[in-house]
Design a protein around this motif. Sequence first.
Motif, PDB file in Angstrom:
ATOM      1  N   CYS A  54      30.681  47.049  49.923  1.00 12.00           N
ATOM      2  CA  CYS A  54      31.782  47.652  50.678  1.00 12.00           C
ATOM      3  C   CYS A  54      32.920  46.654  50.611  1.00 12.00           C
ATOM      4  O   CYS A  54      33.011  45.749  51.435  1.00 12.00           O
ATOM      5  CB  CYS A  54      31.336  47.900  52.120  1.00 12.00           C
ATOM      6  N   LEU A  55      33.735  46.790  49.575  1.00  7.92           N
ATOM      7  CA  LEU A  55      34.790  45.803  49.345  1.00  7.92           C
ATOM      8  C   LEU A  55      35.922  46.477  48.572  1.00  7.92           C
ATOM      9  O   LEU A  55      35.671  47.343  47.719  1.00  7.92           O
ATOM     10  CB  LEU A  55      34.181  44.617  48.575  1.00  7.92           C
ATOM     11  N   HIS A  56      37.162  46.069  48.866  1.00  4.64           N
ATOM     12  CA  HIS A  56      38.361  46.643  48.247  1.00  4.64           C
ATOM     13  C   HIS A  56      38.153  46.986  46.766  1.00  4.64           C
ATOM     14  O   HIS A  56      37.779  46.105  45.983  1.00  4.64           O
ATOM     15  CB  HIS A  56      39.517  45.651  48.326  1.00  4.64           C
ATOM     16  N   VAL A  57      38.426  48.229  46.407  1.00  5.33           N
ATOM     17  CA  VAL A  57      38.236  48.631  45.005  1.00  5.33           C
ATOM     18  C   VAL A  57      39.499  48.299  44.210  1.00  5.33           C
ATOM     19  O   VAL A  57      40.467  49.056  44.184  1.00  5.33           O
ATOM     20  CB  VAL A  57      37.876  50.126  44.915  1.00  5.33           C
ATOM     21  N   THR A  58      39.463  47.115  43.618  1.00  4.43           N
ATOM     22  CA  THR A  58      40.581  46.628  42.807  1.00  4.43           C
ATOM     23  C   THR A  58      40.048  46.299  41.413  1.00  4.43           C
ATOM     24  O   THR A  58      38.835  46.318  41.200  1.00  4.43           O
ATOM     25  CB  THR A  58      41.140  45.318  43.406  1.00  4.43           C
ATOM     26  N   LYS A  59      40.963  45.930  40.541  1.00  2.00           N
ATOM     27  CA  LYS A  59      40.519  45.583  39.176  1.00  2.00           C
ATOM     28  C   LYS A  59      39.611  44.351  39.203  1.00  2.00           C
ATOM     29  O   LYS A  59      38.671  44.246  38.415  1.00  2.00           O
ATOM     30  CB  LYS A  59      41.727  45.383  38.251  1.00  2.00           C
ATOM     31  N   GLU A  60      39.870  43.423  40.136  1.00  2.00           N
ATOM     32  CA  GLU A  60      39.035  42.217  40.211  1.00  2.00           C
ATOM     33  C   GLU A  60      37.642  42.581  40.718  1.00  2.00           C
ATOM     34  O   GLU A  60      36.629  42.085  40.212  1.00  2.00           O
ATOM     35  CB  GLU A  60      39.676  41.187  41.153  1.00  2.00           C
ATOM     36  N   THR A  61      37.609  43.474  41.718  1.00  2.00           N
ATOM     37  CA  THR A  61      36.311  43.906  42.238  1.00  2.00           C
ATOM     38  C   THR A  61      35.516  44.602  41.140  1.00  2.00           C
ATOM     39  O   THR A  61      34.296  44.438  41.045  1.00  2.00           O
ATOM     40  CB  THR A  61      36.521  44.848  43.446  1.00  2.00           C
ATOM     41  N   ALA A  62      36.212  45.354  40.295  1.00  2.00           N
ATOM     42  CA  ALA A  62      35.520  46.046  39.209  1.00  2.00           C
ATOM     43  C   ALA A  62      34.833  45.044  38.285  1.00  2.00           C
ATOM     44  O   ALA A  62      33.726  45.285  37.802  1.00  2.00           O
ATOM     45  CB  ALA A  62      36.512  46.906  38.426  1.00  2.00           C
ATOM     46  N   GLU A 154      32.651  38.449  52.610  1.00  2.00           N
ATOM     47  CA  GLU A 154      33.786  37.910  51.856  1.00  2.00           C
ATOM     48  C   GLU A 154      34.850  37.226  52.706  1.00  2.00           C
ATOM     49  O   GLU A 154      35.507  36.298  52.246  1.00  2.00           O
ATOM     50  CB  GLU A 154      34.431  39.087  51.088  1.00  2.00           C
ATOM     51  N   THR A 155      35.061  37.706  53.947  1.00  2.00           N
ATOM     52  CA  THR A 155      36.306  37.278  54.592  1.00  2.00           C
ATOM     53  C   THR A 155      36.122  36.638  55.969  1.00  2.00           C
ATOM     54  O   THR A 155      35.084  36.782  56.609  1.00  2.00           O
ATOM     55  CB  THR A 155      37.301  38.460  54.641  1.00  2.00           C
ATOM     56  N   THR A 156      37.166  35.910  56.398  1.00  2.00           N
ATOM     57  CA  THR A 156      37.133  35.151  57.652  1.00  2.00           C
ATOM     58  C   THR A 156      36.732  36.030  58.840  1.00  2.00           C
ATOM     59  O   THR A 156      35.821  35.679  59.593  1.00  2.00           O
ATOM     60  CB  THR A 156      38.544  34.563  57.941  1.00  2.00           C
ATOM     61  N   THR A 183      35.511  26.782  47.513  1.00  2.00           N
ATOM     62  CA  THR A 183      36.155  27.423  46.354  1.00  2.00           C
ATOM     63  C   THR A 183      36.600  28.851  46.669  1.00  2.00           C
ATOM     64  O   THR A 183      37.142  29.535  45.803  1.00  2.00           O
ATOM     65  CB  THR A 183      35.221  27.429  45.128  1.00  2.00           C
ATOM     66  N   LYS A 184      36.337  29.326  47.909  1.00  2.00           N
ATOM     67  CA  LYS A 184      36.884  30.612  48.347  1.00  2.00           C
ATOM     68  C   LYS A 184      38.061  30.346  49.265  1.00  2.00           C
ATOM     69  O   LYS A 184      39.211  30.536  48.881  1.00  2.00           O
ATOM     70  CB  LYS A 184      35.792  31.453  49.031  1.00  2.00           C
ATOM     71  N   TRP A 185      37.805  29.865  50.496  1.00  2.00           N
ATOM     72  CA  TRP A 185      38.886  29.826  51.488  1.00  2.00           C
ATOM     73  C   TRP A 185      40.037  28.920  51.100  1.00  2.00           C
ATOM     74  O   TRP A 185      41.188  29.205  51.410  1.00  2.00           O
ATOM     75  CB  TRP A 185      38.377  29.485  52.893  1.00  2.00           C
ATOM     76  N   ARG A 341      48.368  47.929  57.647  1.00  2.00           N
ATOM     77  CA  ARG A 341      47.152  47.478  56.963  1.00  2.00           C
ATOM     78  C   ARG A 341      47.526  46.357  55.994  1.00  2.00           C
ATOM     79  O   ARG A 341      48.712  46.136  55.724  1.00  2.00           O
ATOM     80  CB  ARG A 341      46.495  48.650  56.231  1.00  2.00           C
ATOM     81  N   LEU A 342      46.500  45.666  55.503  1.00  2.00           N
ATOM     82  CA  LEU A 342      46.716  44.540  54.581  1.00  2.00           C
ATOM     83  C   LEU A 342      47.833  44.827  53.572  1.00  2.00           C
ATOM     84  O   LEU A 342      47.624  45.588  52.618  1.00  2.00           O
ATOM     85  CB  LEU A 342      45.440  44.292  53.792  1.00  2.00           C
ATOM     86  N   VAL A 343      48.995  44.202  53.770  1.00  2.00           N
ATOM     87  CA  VAL A 343      50.153  44.547  52.933  1.00  2.00           C
ATOM     88  C   VAL A 343      49.923  44.150  51.477  1.00  2.00           C
ATOM     89  O   VAL A 343      50.425  44.795  50.555  1.00  2.00           O
ATOM     90  CB  VAL A 343      51.444  43.913  53.513  1.00  2.00           C
ATOM     91  N   VAL A 355      42.465  33.843  41.027  1.00  2.00           N
ATOM     92  CA  VAL A 355      41.905  33.272  42.244  1.00  2.00           C
ATOM     93  C   VAL A 355      40.652  34.044  42.684  1.00  2.00           C
ATOM     94  O   VAL A 355      39.685  33.459  43.171  1.00  2.00           O
ATOM     95  CB  VAL A 355      42.994  33.154  43.344  1.00  2.00           C
ATOM     96  N   MET A 356      40.657  35.365  42.443  1.00  2.00           N
ATOM     97  CA  MET A 356      39.463  36.160  42.775  1.00  2.00           C
ATOM     98  C   MET A 356      38.291  35.751  41.888  1.00  2.00           C
ATOM     99  O   MET A 356      37.128  35.975  42.234  1.00  2.00           O
ATOM    100  CB  MET A 356      39.740  37.663  42.639  1.00  2.00           C
ATOM    101  N   ASP A 357      38.600  35.163  40.752  1.00  2.00           N
ATOM    102  CA  ASP A 357      37.572  34.659  39.837  1.00  2.00           C
ATOM    103  C   ASP A 357      36.576  33.772  40.603  1.00  2.00           C
ATOM    104  O   ASP A 357      35.357  33.936  40.487  1.00  2.00           O
ATOM    105  CB  ASP A 357      38.288  33.850  38.744  1.00  2.00           C
TER     106      ASP A 357
HETATM  107  C1  ARJ Z   1      39.363  42.362  45.996  1.00  2.00           C
HETATM  108  C2  ARJ Z   1      40.564  41.047  47.393  1.00  2.00           C
HETATM  109  C3  ARJ Z   1      41.629  40.989  46.474  1.00  2.00           C
HETATM  110  C4  ARJ Z   1      41.470  41.654  45.248  1.00  2.00           C
HETATM  111  O1  ARJ Z   1      39.082  37.856  49.204  1.00  2.00           O
HETATM  112  C5  ARJ Z   1      40.036  38.546  49.959  1.00  2.00           C
HETATM  113  C6  ARJ Z   1      39.657  38.586  51.393  1.00  2.00           C
HETATM  114  O2  ARJ Z   1      39.106  37.674  52.022  1.00  2.00           O
HETATM  115  C7  ARJ Z   1      39.894  39.954  51.887  1.00  2.00           C
HETATM  116  C8  ARJ Z   1      40.250  40.345  53.257  1.00  2.00           C
HETATM  117  O3  ARJ Z   1      39.928  41.719  53.436  1.00  2.00           O
HETATM  118  C9  ARJ Z   1      40.664  40.623  50.835  1.00  2.00           C
HETATM  119  C10 ARJ Z   1      40.112  40.021  49.602  1.00  2.00           C
HETATM  120  N1  ARJ Z   1      40.937  40.305  48.450  1.00  2.00           N
HETATM  121  C11 ARJ Z   1      42.186  39.855  48.219  1.00  2.00           C
HETATM  122  N2  ARJ Z   1      42.611  40.261  47.024  1.00  2.00           N
HETATM  123  N3  ARJ Z   1      39.447  41.732  47.154  1.00  2.00           N
HETATM  124  N4  ARJ Z   1      40.319  42.331  45.056  1.00  2.00           N
HETATM  125  N5  ARJ Z   1      42.402  41.611  44.300  1.00  2.00           N
END
Ligand code: ARJ
Length: 422
Positions: A54-62, A154-156, A183-185, A341-343, A355-357
């Motif tokens: 359950c995480l933002h569906v972006t190209k990086e997530t893909a 994934e997040t704080t 290497t994340k935060w 929402r997250l702008v 950075v998502m790497d």
């Molecule tokens: C997927 C992303 C992207 C991206 O790692 C970031 C975080 O902590 C989230 C807070 O909801 C968003 C997440 N994030 C930022 N950019 N997840 N693809 N391109």
Amino acid sequence: MECVTEKYKVADIGLAAAGRLKIEWAESRMPVLMALREKFSKTKPLKGMRVAGCLHVTKETAVLVETIVAAGAELCWSGCNPLSTQDDVAAALAKNSIPIFAWHGMNTEEFYWCIDKCIDFNPTLTLDDGADLIFFIHDKRPEACAEVLGGTEETTTGVHRLRAMADDGKLRYPVMAVNDAETKWDFDNVYGTGQSSLDGILRATSVLLAGKNFVVAGYGHCGKGVSMRAKGAGANVIATEVKSTAALKAVLEGIQVMTMDEAASIGDVFITATGMKDVIRKCHFESMKDGAIICNTGHYDCEINIDELEEIAVSSRTVRPNNEEYVLPNGNRIYLLAKGRLVNLAAAEGHPSEVMDMSFANQLLALIHIAENGRDLDNKVYDISSEQDQDLAKLKLKTIGISIDKLTEDQIRYSSDYSAGT
Ligand code: ARJ
């Protein structure tokens, strides 16, 4: 266009080719994750695992999703925010036979329906951003927890909540705090949020930042990243805080610190990065200048009290994509971006791939760690090991072609020698 099947529900499967191009672009900028994909596609450490994500569906997530599959797992995916799904990317994943339930602009009921679908999949591992899936499985589908070896977050905001849940003895399986890996935060939250938030603000407004009073609520890692980049764009940055040490850090960075009550009347652009609710509310809207722009980059959409804004506004209209104008009784106009929402994810594409790497390499290694050790872990929140951090940073440096020094034998001895002084 067939967009709903047993296996997926996306906005438009016809967008798959465009999504695939985006994913390929991300792959070319995520060398660490791609190296891990190559390694684990041979050893298949996730074989037999069923991952519910359950995480933002972006190209990086893909890229993460397809790496998890390459590592041997089956998975089922949902988005973690109603406005962050990139429909073309979701279509490309569906086209590649990945079960995915996500589309841009879903409502709350649909949001939980998608999560429920992923739980129907009987996961052995869960992967969250914001912990909504973990909360849902605990609250609504507790019987499904029995199969779950563990989860990642994934997040704080998600990690905070999960630690609170673990302290209350309510967590029913172990969770790895991916956010808390260095290497994340120290990269994603700072440089990622810094760049992507400004990207979102600029796409939604196209304003000049130079010379603007730019108010950042919250000087944590995200707020710091946003401040740094806004300053670089020539804005006068103002920070608001509730934590004394964080406020002091901002002061020593040359940033003006004041209360939101004070900042409200002088800010041109406001962004919240706090994880707290109602940081910008009625009394602040009422003292804002005509034309003020407000947005949020925190995980949930509660940081700006939009109900109060809607209550006091005499009219509202959409003036650009992701940009709503509210007219107040005093005639002043306030522009709310991305519905609070997250702008960076709703009005732009989220953090850049580079950075998502590292964030997602941490996700992958955390999943593998649980797959291998889950049965020996307690039902609590675990930190990522510092070895994982060092290994990933080393790999990242290697992919950028940067070499660093090594300690000599003599220096290694010196580092643990407490007899030497002046
Ligand atoms: C997927 C992303 C992207 C991206 O790692 C970031 C975080 O902590 C989230 C807070 O909801 C968003 C997440 N994030 C930022 N950019 N997840 N693809 N391109």
